[in-house]
Design a protein around this motif. Structure first.
Motif, PDB file in Angstrom:
ATOM      1  N   TRP A   4      -1.932   0.139   7.889  1.00 51.03           N
ATOM      2  CA  TRP A   4      -0.932  -0.594   7.558  1.00 51.03           C
ATOM      3  C   TRP A   4       0.590   0.004   7.797  1.00 51.03           C
ATOM      4  O   TRP A   4       1.699  -1.083   8.018  1.00 51.03           O
ATOM      5  N   GLY A  47      -0.390  -4.185   0.635  1.00 51.54           N
ATOM      6  CA  GLY A  47      -0.418  -3.458  -0.644  1.00 51.54           C
ATOM      7  C   GLY A  47      -2.002  -3.410  -0.846  1.00 51.54           C
ATOM      8  O   GLY A  47      -2.324  -3.205  -1.964  1.00 51.54           O
ATOM      9  N   PHE A  98      17.498  -3.593   2.945  1.00 49.88           N
ATOM     10  CA  PHE A  98      16.466  -2.484   2.233  1.00 49.88           C
ATOM     11  C   PHE A  98      16.071  -1.731   3.412  1.00 49.88           C
ATOM     12  O   PHE A  98      15.688  -2.126   4.461  1.00 49.88           O
ATOM     13  N   VAL A 103      12.789   0.435   4.993  1.00 47.52           N
ATOM     14  CA  VAL A 103      11.325   0.278   4.998  1.00 47.52           C
ATOM     15  C   VAL A 103      10.482   1.040   4.117  1.00 47.52           C
ATOM     16  O   VAL A 103       9.471   0.827   3.619  1.00 47.52           O
ATOM     17  N   GLU A 104      11.071   2.376   3.956  1.00 50.79           N
ATOM     18  CA  GLU A 104      10.382   3.294   3.296  1.00 50.79           C
ATOM     19  C   GLU A 104      10.143   2.847   1.822  1.00 50.79           C
ATOM     20  O   GLU A 104       9.290   3.368   1.170  1.00 50.79           O
ATOM     21  N   VAL A 134       9.736  -0.089   0.907  1.00 51.94           N
ATOM     22  CA  VAL A 134       8.830  -1.094   0.647  1.00 51.94           C
ATOM     23  C   VAL A 134       7.415  -0.251   0.643  1.00 51.94           C
ATOM     24  O   VAL A 134       6.505  -0.641   0.138  1.00 51.94           O
ATOM     25  N   ALA A 135       7.488   0.734   1.795  1.00 50.56           N
ATOM     26  CA  ALA A 135       6.209   1.602   1.813  1.00 50.56           C
ATOM     27  C   ALA A 135       5.958   2.262   0.427  1.00 50.56           C
ATOM     28  O   ALA A 135       4.780   2.250   0.131  1.00 50.56           O
ATOM     29  N   ARG A 193       6.370   0.981  -2.343  1.00 51.74           N
ATOM     30  CA  ARG A 193       5.816   0.046  -3.274  1.00 51.74           C
ATOM     31  C   ARG A 193       4.518  -0.196  -2.791  1.00 51.74           C
ATOM     32  O   ARG A 193       3.660  -0.451  -3.746  1.00 51.74           O
ATOM     33  N   ILE A 194       4.429  -0.170  -1.571  1.00 47.47           N
ATOM     34  CA  ILE A 194       2.859  -0.572  -1.000  1.00 47.47           C
ATOM     35  C   ILE A 194       1.952   0.413  -1.467  1.00 47.47           C
ATOM     36  O   ILE A 194       1.001   0.226  -1.935  1.00 47.47           O
ATOM     37  N   ARG A 195       2.412   1.898  -1.371  1.00 50.40           N
ATOM     38  CA  ARG A 195       1.433   2.776  -1.578  1.00 50.40           C
ATOM     39  C   ARG A 195       1.239   2.756  -3.370  1.00 50.40           C
ATOM     40  O   ARG A 195       0.118   2.983  -3.604  1.00 50.40           O
ATOM     41  N   ARG A 236       0.891   0.083  -5.076  1.00 47.70           N
ATOM     42  CA  ARG A 236       0.035  -1.104  -5.238  1.00 47.70           C
ATOM     43  C   ARG A 236      -1.391  -0.577  -5.003  1.00 47.70           C
ATOM     44  O   ARG A 236      -2.290  -1.171  -5.509  1.00 47.70           O
ATOM     45  N   ARG A 237      -1.339  -0.170  -3.705  1.00 46.67           N
ATOM     46  CA  ARG A 237      -2.556   0.528  -3.382  1.00 46.67           C
ATOM     47  C   ARG A 237      -3.110   1.330  -4.244  1.00 46.67           C
ATOM     48  O   ARG A 237      -4.476   1.394  -4.356  1.00 46.67           O
ATOM     49  N   PHE A 285      -4.607  -0.627  -6.849  1.00 44.22           N
ATOM     50  CA  PHE A 285      -5.806  -1.174  -6.612  1.00 44.22           C
ATOM     51  C   PHE A 285      -6.836  -0.200  -6.620  1.00 44.22           C
ATOM     52  O   PHE A 285      -8.203  -0.642  -7.093  1.00 44.22           O
ATOM     53  N   ILE A 286      -6.841   0.870  -6.201  1.00 37.28           N
ATOM     54  CA  ILE A 286      -7.896   1.745  -5.720  1.00 37.28           C
ATOM     55  C   ILE A 286      -8.450   2.157  -7.172  1.00 37.28           C
ATOM     56  O   ILE A 286      -9.734   2.367  -7.528  1.00 37.28           O
ATOM     57  N   ALA A 343     -10.370  -0.446  -8.884  1.00 36.08           N
ATOM     58  CA  ALA A 343     -11.608  -0.623  -8.010  1.00 36.08           C
ATOM     59  C   ALA A 343     -12.542   0.461  -8.704  1.00 36.08           C
ATOM     60  O   ALA A 343     -13.762   0.292  -9.041  1.00 36.08           O
TER      61      ALA A 343
END
Lengths: 165, 207
Positions: free
Chosen positions: A4, A46, B24, B26-27, B29-30, B32-34, B36-37, B40-41, B44
């Motif tokens: 990703w 995400g 903004f 990219v870092e 956003v990255a 925020r993505i981390r 969120r992941r 999720f993990i 899960a």
């Protein structure tokens, strides 16, 4: 397999500006467009167990962005109705004609529903065929055609009225 | 009036061309993505753990469910009630560890049976049944035992500590062949424990 992070980096190399333009046409506001784009990126990458197929990331982000905009549009419908009545606060340093076009188009677009607006952007800015627009929005082709027809007529009225002023 | 689709496209493109580059990084956003992941993990993992616990408890439940029902309903430690039993003048005391007595009885005659039950101190017996079974097995359940040939006693009131004497009568069927056995069985519920036990065997006398 592309991670990703690599996909996000690939988009950052020049494609984010294009995605932001589309987000701007949807929202009509630069800050909101950036928020929308960032939210779409976070939603797209995400999910740890669902990464877009390499090469389709941009299309996927675009689809998520449009759907997010429609969802937000539902929540903000009251504000959307009132917003065109307010003067635009953002300073525009461009030349007069560009300002006039921008103002006229955005004001006219504000008169459309979120779905009509998304259809217009995807069809006439992204230049997607109607069937593809329907696929992105998860709608029937006939429904998209109806939205487009109504939106074009409405845009015509609104832009003509603006130009007459 | 604006009708041309091409014209709409041109105007949209003109407006879009005025949009500035994203401000903004990219870092950000990255990051925020981390987050969120990771969220999720974590979710899960929690879901998987919950599912595993559920599966284990279901398996455990099935495992106990395959045992005789009386075991499933017994909560250790089981409260044992000592019973002094008399059949036609023959007497024996039945405790948890004592061997089960056997009484020889005639077929076709009403037998006087006396059961003296001792409820230990601090124990309250909610249910007490005495009866006859033709085989050394029956099934107990929340509503009481099933599969008994005859129910001789079903106490309707709770029994507090002390001795209770129950005088019963029962006639062995004439159809029973000499030498065949039936069993005197008791069932009681005391607190959370539930016991069903053979307390004596009745052997049909040879005439």
């Amino acid at each position: 397999m592309e991670s990703w992070h690599q996909m996000l980096g690939g988009l950052a190399d020049g494609r984010l500006a294009e995605l932001k333009r589309q987000a701007f046409l949807l929202c009509g506001d630069e800050w909101l467009a950036e928020d929308l784009l960032q939210d779409a990126l976070v939603r797209t990458f995400g999910r740890p167990f669902h990464v877009p197929v390499p090469g389709t990331a941009e299309a996927y982000v675009r689809k998520v962005m449009v759907n997010l905009f429609i969802d937000q549009g539902r929540r903000r419908s009251r504000w959307t109705k009132a917003a065109p009545l307010l003067p635009r606060a953002e300073p525009v340093p461009d030349i007069a004609e560009q300002v006039a076009i921008r103002d006229a188009v955005l004001t006219a677009m504000d008169g459309l529903s979120a779905r009509q607006r998304a259809c217009i952007v995807l069809r006439f800015y992204e230049d997607l065929p109607v069937a593809e627009v329907a696929r992105v929005l998860g709608l029937q082709v006939g429904t998209v055609s109806r939205y487009l027809s109504e939106a074009v007529a409405r845009l015509g009225e609104l832009l003509s009225a603006t130009e007459r002023r | 009036m604006l009708t041309g689709e091409q014209e709409i496209g041109d105007r949209l493109a003109a407006v879009a061309a005025q949009v500035r580059e994203p401000r903004f990084g990219v870092e950000s956003v990255a990051r925020r993505i981390r987050r969120r992941r990771a969220c999720f993990i974590t979710m899960a993992g929690v879901s998987m753990a919950a599912m595993a616990v559920g599966v284990v408890s279901v398996l455990f439940g099935l495992g106990t469910g395959s045992l005789p029902a009386k075991s499933a309903h017994q909560s250790p430690p089981a409260v044992w009630l000592p019973i002094r039993i008399s059949v036609s003048g023959q007497t024996a005391v039945v405790t948890r560890s004592s061997p089960r007595p056997g009484f020889v009885v005639p077929a076709g005659r009403r037998l006087p049976i006396t059961a003296q039950v001792t409820v230990p101190h601090g124990v309250r017996v909610q249910k007490l049944w005495l009866g006859i079974v033709t085989a050394d097995r029956s099934a107990g359940g929340p509503a009481g035992p099933t599969g008994w040939a005859a129910v001789l006693l079903r106490a309707t009131k709770s029994l507090t500590s002390g001795q209770r004497t129950f005088r019963l009568r029962w006639a062995a069927s004439r159809a029973l062949r000499p030498g065949s056995k039936v069993y005197l069985i008791a069932y009681w519920v005391a607190g959370r424990s539930q016991v069903e036990a053979i307390i004596a065997s009745l052997v049909i006398r040879r005439n």
